[in-house]
Design a protein around this motif. Structure first.
Motif, PDB file in Angstrom:
ATOM      1  N   LEU A 259       0.843  -1.188   0.000  1.00 38.64           N
ATOM      2  CA  LEU A 259       0.000   0.000   0.000  1.00 38.64           C
ATOM      3  C   LEU A 259       0.882   1.243   0.000  1.00 38.64           C
ATOM      4  O   LEU A 259       2.057   1.194   0.367  1.00 38.64           O
ATOM      5  CB  LEU A 259      -0.899   0.013   1.245  1.00 38.64           C
ATOM      6  CG  LEU A 259      -1.854  -1.168   1.411  1.00 38.64           C
ATOM      7  CD1 LEU A 259      -2.537  -1.095   2.764  1.00 38.64           C
ATOM      8  CD2 LEU A 259      -2.882  -1.200   0.284  1.00 38.64           C
ATOM      9  N   ASP A 260       0.304   2.352  -0.397  1.00 35.04           N
ATOM     10  CA  ASP A 260       1.036   3.614  -0.393  1.00 35.04           C
ATOM     11  C   ASP A 260       1.301   4.029   1.065  1.00 35.04           C
ATOM     12  O   ASP A 260       0.361   4.181   1.860  1.00 35.04           O
ATOM     13  CB  ASP A 260       0.230   4.702  -1.109  1.00 35.04           C
ATOM     14  CG  ASP A 260       0.946   6.034  -1.094  1.00 35.04           C
ATOM     15  OD1 ASP A 260       1.875   6.205  -1.894  1.00 35.04           O
ATOM     16  OD2 ASP A 260       0.570   6.894  -0.259  1.00 35.04           O
ATOM     17  N   ALA A 261       2.575   4.213   1.401  1.00 32.98           N
ATOM     18  CA  ALA A 261       2.946   4.484   2.792  1.00 32.98           C
ATOM     19  C   ALA A 261       2.346   5.787   3.305  1.00 32.98           C
ATOM     20  O   ALA A 261       1.890   5.856   4.458  1.00 32.98           O
ATOM     21  CB  ALA A 261       4.467   4.504   2.930  1.00 32.98           C
ATOM     22  N   GLU A 262       2.329   6.817   2.481  1.00 36.43           N
ATOM     23  CA  GLU A 262       1.776   8.095   2.936  1.00 36.43           C
ATOM     24  C   GLU A 262       0.285   7.991   3.187  1.00 36.43           C
ATOM     25  O   GLU A 262      -0.252   8.601   4.115  1.00 36.43           O
ATOM     26  CB  GLU A 262       2.079   9.194   1.910  1.00 36.43           C
ATOM     27  CG  GLU A 262       3.534   9.627   1.883  1.00 36.43           C
ATOM     28  CD  GLU A 262       4.009  10.103   3.260  1.00 36.43           C
ATOM     29  OE1 GLU A 262       3.265  10.874   3.924  1.00 36.43           O
ATOM     30  OE2 GLU A 262       5.096   9.666   3.692  1.00 36.43           O
TER      31      GLU A 262
ATOM     32  N   ARG B 253      -8.308  -0.618  -2.049  1.00 39.48           N
ATOM     33  CA  ARG B 253      -8.591  -1.286  -3.319  1.00 39.48           C
ATOM     34  C   ARG B 253      -9.920  -0.831  -3.904  1.00 39.48           C
ATOM     35  O   ARG B 253     -10.060  -0.718  -5.129  1.00 39.48           O
ATOM     36  CB  ARG B 253      -8.595  -2.800  -3.103  1.00 39.48           C
ATOM     37  CG  ARG B 253      -8.973  -3.613  -4.343  1.00 39.48           C
ATOM     38  CD  ARG B 253      -8.788  -5.092  -4.097  1.00 39.48           C
ATOM     39  NE  ARG B 253      -9.496  -5.557  -2.909  1.00 39.48           N
ATOM     40  CZ  ARG B 253     -10.792  -5.851  -2.886  1.00 39.48           C
ATOM     41  NH1 ARG B 253     -11.545  -5.718  -3.983  1.00 39.48           N
ATOM     42  NH2 ARG B 253     -11.354  -6.293  -1.776  1.00 39.48           N
ATOM     43  N   THR B 254     -10.908  -0.571  -3.055  1.00 44.25           N
ATOM     44  CA  THR B 254     -12.239  -0.205  -3.539  1.00 44.25           C
ATOM     45  C   THR B 254     -12.442   1.305  -3.640  1.00 44.25           C
ATOM     46  O   THR B 254     -13.524   1.763  -4.024  1.00 44.25           O
ATOM     47  CB  THR B 254     -13.324  -0.787  -2.607  1.00 44.25           C
ATOM     48  OG1 THR B 254     -13.110  -0.316  -1.270  1.00 44.25           O
ATOM     49  CG2 THR B 254     -13.273  -2.313  -2.629  1.00 44.25           C
TER      50      THR B 254
ATOM     51  N   SER C  30     -13.385 -11.257   6.403  1.00 43.48           N
ATOM     52  CA  SER C  30     -14.531 -12.037   5.934  1.00 43.48           C
ATOM     53  C   SER C  30     -15.188 -11.365   4.732  1.00 43.48           C
ATOM     54  O   SER C  30     -15.666 -12.042   3.811  1.00 43.48           O
ATOM     55  CB  SER C  30     -15.552 -12.208   7.062  1.00 43.48           C
ATOM     56  OG  SER C  30     -15.041 -13.030   8.082  1.00 43.48           O
ATOM     57  N   TRP C  31     -15.219 -10.031   4.737  1.00 50.78           N
ATOM     58  CA  TRP C  31     -15.746  -9.296   3.566  1.00 50.78           C
ATOM     59  C   TRP C  31     -14.944  -9.684   2.334  1.00 50.78           C
ATOM     60  O   TRP C  31     -15.507  -9.980   1.268  1.00 50.78           O
ATOM     61  CB  TRP C  31     -15.634  -7.794   3.837  1.00 50.78           C
ATOM     62  CG  TRP C  31     -16.263  -6.896   2.817  1.00 50.78           C
ATOM     63  CD1 TRP C  31     -16.043  -6.899   1.466  1.00 50.78           C
ATOM     64  CD2 TRP C  31     -17.210  -5.844   3.048  1.00 50.78           C
ATOM     65  NE1 TRP C  31     -16.773  -5.924   0.841  1.00 50.78           N
ATOM     66  CE2 TRP C  31     -17.508  -5.253   1.795  1.00 50.78           C
ATOM     67  CE3 TRP C  31     -17.807  -5.332   4.190  1.00 50.78           C
ATOM     68  CZ2 TRP C  31     -18.386  -4.169   1.668  1.00 50.78           C
ATOM     69  CZ3 TRP C  31     -18.681  -4.263   4.050  1.00 50.78           C
ATOM     70  CH2 TRP C  31     -18.967  -3.698   2.814  1.00 50.78           C
ATOM     71  N   VAL C  32     -13.621  -9.718   2.474  1.00 51.16           N
ATOM     72  CA  VAL C  32     -12.750 -10.035   1.346  1.00 51.16           C
ATOM     73  C   VAL C  32     -12.905 -11.491   0.917  1.00 51.16           C
ATOM     74  O   VAL C  32     -12.994 -11.796  -0.278  1.00 51.16           O
ATOM     75  CB  VAL C  32     -11.279  -9.740   1.706  1.00 51.16           C
ATOM     76  CG1 VAL C  32     -10.339 -10.228   0.608  1.00 51.16           C
ATOM     77  CG2 VAL C  32     -11.076  -8.242   1.944  1.00 51.16           C
ATOM     78  N   LYS C  33     -12.955 -12.408   1.882  1.00 52.29           N
ATOM     79  CA  LYS C  33     -12.979 -13.841   1.565  1.00 52.29           C
ATOM     80  C   LYS C  33     -14.344 -14.335   1.122  1.00 52.29           C
ATOM     81  O   LYS C  33     -14.446 -15.172   0.220  1.00 52.29           O
ATOM     82  CB  LYS C  33     -12.537 -14.651   2.786  1.00 52.29           C
ATOM     83  CG  LYS C  33     -11.087 -14.475   3.182  1.00 52.29           C
ATOM     84  CD  LYS C  33     -10.798 -15.270   4.451  1.00 52.29           C
ATOM     85  CE  LYS C  33      -9.389 -15.049   4.948  1.00 52.29           C
ATOM     86  NZ  LYS C  33      -9.140 -15.767   6.239  1.00 52.29           N
ATOM     87  N   TYR C  34     -15.407 -13.842   1.747  1.00 48.70           N
ATOM     88  CA  TYR C  34     -16.723 -14.443   1.561  1.00 48.70           C
ATOM     89  C   TYR C  34     -17.778 -13.513   0.983  1.00 48.70           C
ATOM     90  O   TYR C  34     -18.852 -13.978   0.593  1.00 48.70           O
ATOM     91  CB  TYR C  34     -17.226 -15.004   2.905  1.00 48.70           C
ATOM     92  CG  TYR C  34     -16.206 -15.878   3.579  1.00 48.70           C
ATOM     93  CD1 TYR C  34     -15.826 -17.088   3.013  1.00 48.70           C
ATOM     94  CD2 TYR C  34     -15.585 -15.481   4.762  1.00 48.70           C
ATOM     95  CE1 TYR C  34     -14.865 -17.888   3.622  1.00 48.70           C
ATOM     96  CE2 TYR C  34     -14.623 -16.273   5.376  1.00 48.70           C
ATOM     97  CZ  TYR C  34     -14.262 -17.477   4.799  1.00 48.70           C
ATOM     98  OH  TYR C  34     -13.309 -18.259   5.395  1.00 48.70           O
ATOM     99  N   GLY C  35     -17.489 -12.216   0.935  1.00 54.26           N
ATOM    100  CA  GLY C  35     -18.441 -11.297   0.332  1.00 54.26           C
ATOM    101  C   GLY C  35     -18.530 -11.531  -1.169  1.00 54.26           C
ATOM    102  O   GLY C  35     -17.506 -11.652  -1.845  1.00 54.26           O
TER     103      GLY C  35
END
Length: 349
Positions: free
Chosen positions: A47-50, A178-179, A203-208
Motif C-alpha cells: 500500500l502507499d505508505a503516505e 482497493r475499492t 470475511s468481507w474479502v474472503k466471503y463477500g
C-alpha cells in the motif's frame, strides 16, 4: 462474520477497571510507534505508505471499545432463556417477515445455489443488525486501531486477540484502498464488524460476493449481496444441505457419562450409537443421522441447563460467532420468522 476471523458476540460484557493508554478520542497520529507500524503495513500489504500514515493518523483511541471487548468476570452465569429473549422477540420477527417478503426471490436463489436455508440467512441478519437497523456507530478505523494497539491487558487472550485485530486492521486498509472507499467514513461495531451481516474486513474479502451483479460487493446497501454473502460464508464452512441443525435429547441418568460427552465442547464427535451408549436418549430421527453429533449445553442461570445434540450444521453456525447460544438464537429466530410469515401468507417456508 471466518474460521480465522470469527464474528463477535453482541452481548455487552460486564465493565472492568481498564486503564487505556490514551484518553478518549486521542489521535494516534501523535505516536511514533503508530507511524512505524503504518510503514510496516504499507510494505507488507503493498500500500502507499503516505496514505496508510495519513489514515492511521486520523484514527482515534476509544476507551469505550476497550471496555466493550473486555470479557465478563470469571464465574458470571450464562442464561440461555434470557439471551434468547433478546433476539427472538416481536420487533425482530416483524422486521424479519418484512425482509423475507421483500427478498423472497433472492433468498430462494441463495438457498438453491448453496443449500443454506433461507431461515438461517434471515436468522443471521436479524440477530446481527435487526435487518440493517443497527449497523453500529463506531468508526471502523477507530475500533480496529484501538484493538490493534491498545487491547486490554485484562483480557485472558490478549496476545492472540490483539494479533487478530492487527490483521483485521490491515485487511480493512487493503479493502478500502482497493475499492476507493474513504477508510474514515465506514461505521460498524465496537469490534470493527461491518454492514448488515456484520462481516469483519477479512470475511468481507474472503466471503463477500456480488449477488446483484453490479460488479461490486456492498454489504451496507445491497440486500442481495448481504443474502448471497451470508449463504456463501456457510457454504465455505461446509454447510450440508438438508441436514438438521440439532436434535432434542433426554438422558438415561444411570448410564450418563457427562464428562466424556462434554469434553469435545460443541465439536461434533460422537456417532448416534456412541452418544446413546453414554446415556443420551435420541429421537428416532437422530438415530440414522449420517454424521457426528455434539452434546451442546445451554446454561440457564440457577435453573437446569438446556441440552441438544448439535450436528455439523450447528457447528457451522458457530463459525460465524463462536457461541452455541448465538447459534441457537439464529436458528430459533429464523424459525420464528418463517412461522410468522406462513401465518401471514398461508405459504409454508
Amino acid at each position: 462474520m471466518a474460521a480465522s476471523s470469527p464474528k463477535h458476540t453482541k452481548s455487552k460484557p460486564a465493565r472492568h477497571a481498564v486503564k487505556p493508554a490514551l484518553p478518549e478520542g486521542t489521535a494516534y497520529g501523535d505516536r511514533a510507534d503508530v507511524m512505524r507500524l503504518a510503514d510496516d503495513i504499507a510494505q507488507r500489504r503493498n500500500l502507499d505508505a503516505e496514505w496508510v500514515r495519513s489514515t492511521l493518523s486520523k484514527a482515534r483511541m476509544l476507551p469505550s471499545v476497550v471496555r466493550a471487548i473486555t470479557p465478563p468476570a470469571v464465574g458470571t452465569p450464562k442464561n440461555w432463556a434470557l439471551y434468547r429473549s433478546r433476539f427472538v422477540e416481536p420487533i425482530r420477527i416483524r422486521a424479519g417477515v418484512k425482509f423475507w417478503l421483500a427478498n423472497q426471490e433472492t433468498l430462494a436463489r441463495a438457498e438453491a445455489q448453496t443449500g443454506v436455508p433461507a431461515s438461517i440467512i434471515v436468522g443471521i441478519i436479524g440477530v446481527e443488525t435487526i435487518y440493517g437497523q443497527q449497523l453500529g456507530n463506531y468508526r471502523v478505523i477507530d475500533a480496529l486501531t484501538t484493538l490493534a494497539l491498545d487491547f486490554p491487558d485484562a483480557h485472558p487472550r490478549k496476545t492472540d486477540r490483539q494479533a487478530y485485530f492487527l490483521s483485521e486492521l490491515e485487511a480493512y486498509l487493503s479493502l478500502t484502498q482497493r475499492t476507493g472507499t474513504d477508510p474514515t467514513a465506514l461505521r460498524g461495531s465496537y469490534a470493527g464488524a461491518m454492514g448488515w451481516p456484520q462481516f469483519m474486513p477479512s470475511s468481507w474479502v474472503k466471503y463477500g460476493i456480488d449477488f446483484d451483479n453490479d460488479s461490486r460487493v456492498d454489504l451496507f446497501h445491497s440486500q442481495a449481496d448481504v443474502i448471497g454473502s451470508v449463504a456463501n460464508y456457510f457454504q465455505a464452512f461446509k454447510w450440508k444441505p438438508g441436514m438438521p441443525t440439532h436434535y432434542p435429547v433426554q438422558f438415561e441418568v444411570a448410564r450418563l457419562d457427562m464428562p466424556t460427552l462434554m469434553a469435545p465442547d460443541i465439536l461434533p464427535t460422537f456417532s448416534p450409537a456412541a452418544m446413546q451408549e453414554k446415556g443420551v436418549i435420541l429421537p428416532a430421527a437422530a438415530l440414522n443421522h449420517p454424521g457426528p453429533l455434539a452434546l451442546v449445553e445451554l446454561q440457564n442461570g440457577a435453573d437446569a441447563p438446556t441440552y441438544v445434540a448439535g450436528t455439523e450444521n450447528f457447528y457451522a453456525i458457530t463459525r460465524y460467532n463462536w457461541s452455541s447460544y448465538y447459534a441457537m438464537a439464529v436458528i430459533d429466530l429464523g424459525q420464528a420468522v418463517a412461522q410468522a410469515l406462513q401465518a401471514q401468507t398461508g405459504v409454508p417456508k
